[in-house]
Design an enzyme around this catalytic site. Sequence first.
Site, PDB file in Angstrom:
ATOM      1  N   LYS A  16      22.606 -34.314 -23.829  1.00 45.58           N
ATOM      2  CA  LYS A  16      23.473 -33.626 -24.782  1.00 45.58           C
ATOM      3  C   LYS A  16      24.693 -34.489 -25.063  1.00 45.58           C
ATOM      4  O   LYS A  16      25.378 -34.931 -24.143  1.00 45.58           O
ATOM      5  CB  LYS A  16      23.927 -32.278 -24.212  1.00 45.58           C
ATOM      6  CG  LYS A  16      24.754 -31.469 -25.190  1.00 45.58           C
ATOM      7  CD  LYS A  16      25.031 -30.075 -24.653  1.00 45.58           C
ATOM      8  CE  LYS A  16      26.269 -30.000 -23.823  1.00 45.58           C
ATOM      9  NZ  LYS A  16      27.541 -30.139 -24.529  1.00 45.58           N
TER      10      LYS A  16
ATOM     11  N   TYR B 280      27.778 -30.135 -31.494  1.00 46.80           N
ATOM     12  CA  TYR B 280      29.043 -30.214 -32.233  1.00 46.80           C
ATOM     13  C   TYR B 280      29.514 -28.843 -32.711  1.00 46.80           C
ATOM     14  O   TYR B 280      30.523 -28.733 -33.374  1.00 46.80           O
ATOM     15  CB  TYR B 280      28.890 -31.180 -33.410  1.00 46.80           C
ATOM     16  CG  TYR B 280      28.751 -32.652 -33.009  1.00 46.80           C
ATOM     17  CD1 TYR B 280      28.956 -33.069 -31.696  1.00 46.80           C
ATOM     18  CD2 TYR B 280      28.439 -33.612 -33.955  1.00 46.80           C
ATOM     19  CE1 TYR B 280      28.830 -34.401 -31.340  1.00 46.80           C
ATOM     20  CE2 TYR B 280      28.321 -34.957 -33.603  1.00 46.80           C
ATOM     21  CZ  TYR B 280      28.517 -35.339 -32.295  1.00 46.80           C
ATOM     22  OH  TYR B 280      28.402 -36.670 -31.955  1.00 46.80           O
ATOM     23  N   LYS B 281      28.747 -27.823 -32.393  1.00 42.88           N
ATOM     24  CA  LYS B 281      29.139 -26.426 -32.681  1.00 42.88           C
ATOM     25  C   LYS B 281      29.759 -26.293 -34.069  1.00 42.88           C
ATOM     26  O   LYS B 281      30.930 -25.944 -34.230  1.00 42.88           O
ATOM     27  CB  LYS B 281      30.110 -25.924 -31.607  1.00 42.88           C
ATOM     28  CG  LYS B 281      29.551 -25.970 -30.192  1.00 42.88           C
ATOM     29  CD  LYS B 281      30.491 -25.347 -29.185  1.00 42.88           C
ATOM     30  CE  LYS B 281      29.931 -25.382 -27.784  1.00 42.88           C
ATOM     31  NZ  LYS B 281      29.879 -26.722 -27.167  1.00 42.88           N
TER      32      LYS B 281
ATOM     33  N   ASP C  70      31.774 -24.186 -40.585  1.00 42.52           N
ATOM     34  CA  ASP C  70      32.379 -24.676 -41.839  1.00 42.52           C
ATOM     35  C   ASP C  70      31.798 -23.886 -43.006  1.00 42.52           C
ATOM     36  O   ASP C  70      30.988 -22.976 -42.789  1.00 42.52           O
ATOM     37  CB  ASP C  70      32.092 -26.181 -41.995  1.00 42.52           C
ATOM     38  CG  ASP C  70      33.209 -26.895 -42.757  1.00 42.52           C
ATOM     39  OD1 ASP C  70      33.678 -26.348 -43.772  1.00 42.52           O
ATOM     40  OD2 ASP C  70      33.622 -27.992 -42.333  1.00 42.52           O
TER      41      ASP C  70
ATOM     42  N   GLU D 177      27.926 -24.937 -47.711  1.00 42.89           N
ATOM     43  CA  GLU D 177      27.428 -26.172 -48.318  1.00 42.89           C
ATOM     44  C   GLU D 177      27.590 -27.353 -47.351  1.00 42.89           C
ATOM     45  O   GLU D 177      26.714 -28.208 -47.234  1.00 42.89           O
ATOM     46  CB  GLU D 177      28.234 -26.419 -49.616  1.00 42.89           C
ATOM     47  CG  GLU D 177      27.488 -27.000 -50.789  1.00 42.89           C
ATOM     48  CD  GLU D 177      26.010 -26.648 -50.907  1.00 42.89           C
ATOM     49  OE1 GLU D 177      25.661 -25.465 -50.887  1.00 42.89           O
ATOM     50  OE2 GLU D 177      25.203 -27.593 -51.011  1.00 42.89           O
TER      51      GLU D 177
ATOM     52  N   ARG E 142      28.781 -31.672 -15.190  1.00 45.62           N
ATOM     53  CA  ARG E 142      29.492 -32.162 -14.010  1.00 45.62           C
ATOM     54  C   ARG E 142      28.732 -32.156 -12.686  1.00 45.62           C
ATOM     55  O   ARG E 142      28.904 -33.107 -11.910  1.00 45.62           O
ATOM     56  CB  ARG E 142      30.844 -31.428 -13.898  1.00 45.62           C
ATOM     57  CG  ARG E 142      31.820 -31.921 -14.956  1.00 45.62           C
ATOM     58  CD  ARG E 142      32.962 -30.968 -15.190  1.00 45.62           C
ATOM     59  NE  ARG E 142      32.510 -29.780 -15.894  1.00 45.62           N
ATOM     60  CZ  ARG E 142      33.306 -28.805 -16.317  1.00 45.62           C
ATOM     61  NH1 ARG E 142      34.606 -28.889 -16.096  1.00 45.62           N
ATOM     62  NH2 ARG E 142      32.814 -27.765 -16.957  1.00 45.62           N
TER      63      ARG E 142
HETATM   64  O1  C5P Z   1      29.953 -29.778 -16.807  1.00 46.73           O
HETATM   65  P1  C5P Z   1      29.230 -28.532 -17.218  1.00 46.73           P
HETATM   66  O2  C5P Z   1      27.887 -28.363 -16.530  1.00 46.73           O
HETATM   67  O3  C5P Z   1      30.088 -27.307 -17.126  1.00 46.73           O
HETATM   68  O4  C5P Z   1      28.903 -28.799 -18.773  1.00 46.73           O
HETATM   69  C1  C5P Z   1      28.409 -27.782 -19.613  1.00 46.73           C
HETATM   70  C2  C5P Z   1      28.233 -28.337 -20.993  1.00 46.73           C
HETATM   71  O5  C5P Z   1      27.712 -27.323 -21.833  1.00 46.73           O
HETATM   72  C3  C5P Z   1      29.518 -28.839 -21.653  1.00 46.73           C
HETATM   73  O6  C5P Z   1      29.174 -29.986 -22.393  1.00 46.73           O
HETATM   74  C4  C5P Z   1      29.919 -27.724 -22.599  1.00 46.73           C
HETATM   75  O7  C5P Z   1      30.545 -28.219 -23.759  1.00 46.73           O
HETATM   76  C5  C5P Z   1      28.567 -27.129 -22.957  1.00 46.73           C
HETATM   77  N1  C5P Z   1      28.575 -25.722 -23.346  1.00 46.73           N
HETATM   78  C6  C5P Z   1      29.054 -24.703 -22.555  1.00 46.73           C
HETATM   79  N2  C5P Z   1      29.027 -23.411 -22.983  1.00 46.73           N
HETATM   80  C7  C5P Z   1      28.507 -23.115 -24.187  1.00 46.73           C
HETATM   81  C8  C5P Z   1      28.004 -24.146 -25.000  1.00 46.73           C
HETATM   82  C9  C5P Z   1      28.041 -25.444 -24.546  1.00 46.73           C
HETATM   83  O8  C5P Z   1      29.496 -24.967 -21.422  1.00 46.73           O
HETATM   84  N3  C5P Z   1      28.407 -21.869 -24.582  1.00 46.73           N
END
Ligand code: C5P
Length: 248
Positions: free
Chosen positions: A50, A78-79, A82, A85, A223
């Site tokens: 990701k 990138y969620k 917007d 279009e 992490r």
């Molecule tokens: O480090 P960790 O395991 O917490 O990373 C989780 C990842 O998932 C991060 O990149 C975070 O941006 C993403 N994420 C999230 N919750 C969401 C959508 C995406 O933690 N609802």
Amino acid sequence: MAGAAALRRRFDSDVIEEAREKLIVALDYWDIKDAIKLVKDLGDEVSFYKVGLGLQLAGGDSFAKELIQQGKRVFLDYKYLDIEETIKSAVKRAAELKIDFLTVHGVAGILKAAVEGRGSSSLKILCVTVLTSMDAEDIKEMGFQCNVEELVLARAKKALDAGVDGVIASAREAAEIRKQTNNKLMIVSPGIRPQNSAPDDQKRVATPSEAIHAGADYLVIGRPITQAADPKQAAKDIISEMAAALAD
Ligand code: C5P
């Protein structure tokens, strides 16, 4: 007996492979060099990555293309939020680049525009329900009067109506989403923490095993792997835990 042992070994390696395909490692690094190094170090252990906002302006877009060239799968997180279009053309571009998964926010018009932009490509559109770092207090502050689970389920149903492929949701809500959407949505769960590891900023966490048992299709893990003393071993341990849960 030897046949049974061989069959058992084959079953083990099949289920390990199934678990491996369900793991998405979040490349949340400040420096792109660290992301490049991690992918190299993890080698064949991980096939799905990701790339998120933290890496985007540090060369994340080009790196995502490179990963695809290397045969890796890419989830671009990138969620998008917007006007329709703009969403349509951004999603169309991601589809052309052979991105596998892309996130957009759970607003009806945005979901519909994303589905149009995706067209007949294989890109999977995922709807962000409620961030796993948010709890009841946070959504109250955003102006919602319902609880977290109600908001997640309302957005999941909206995603289904709009024709998107899946949702991002905590594993804690996965079983209920499955039930209420008739298994029609793919569930991708971040906020995964192996037993005894720090939650960091995540509030609605689950272990890899709990997430698989709850019915998550993919686990997004950052992490616990990227910050581990030995990331490859951490990935292997997580895959084993997922495989054991799949075999249950
Ligand atoms: O480090 P960790 O395991 O917490 O990373 C989780 C990842 O998932 C991060 O990149 C975070 O941006 C993403 N994420 C999230 N919750 C969401 C959508 C995406 O933690 N609802």
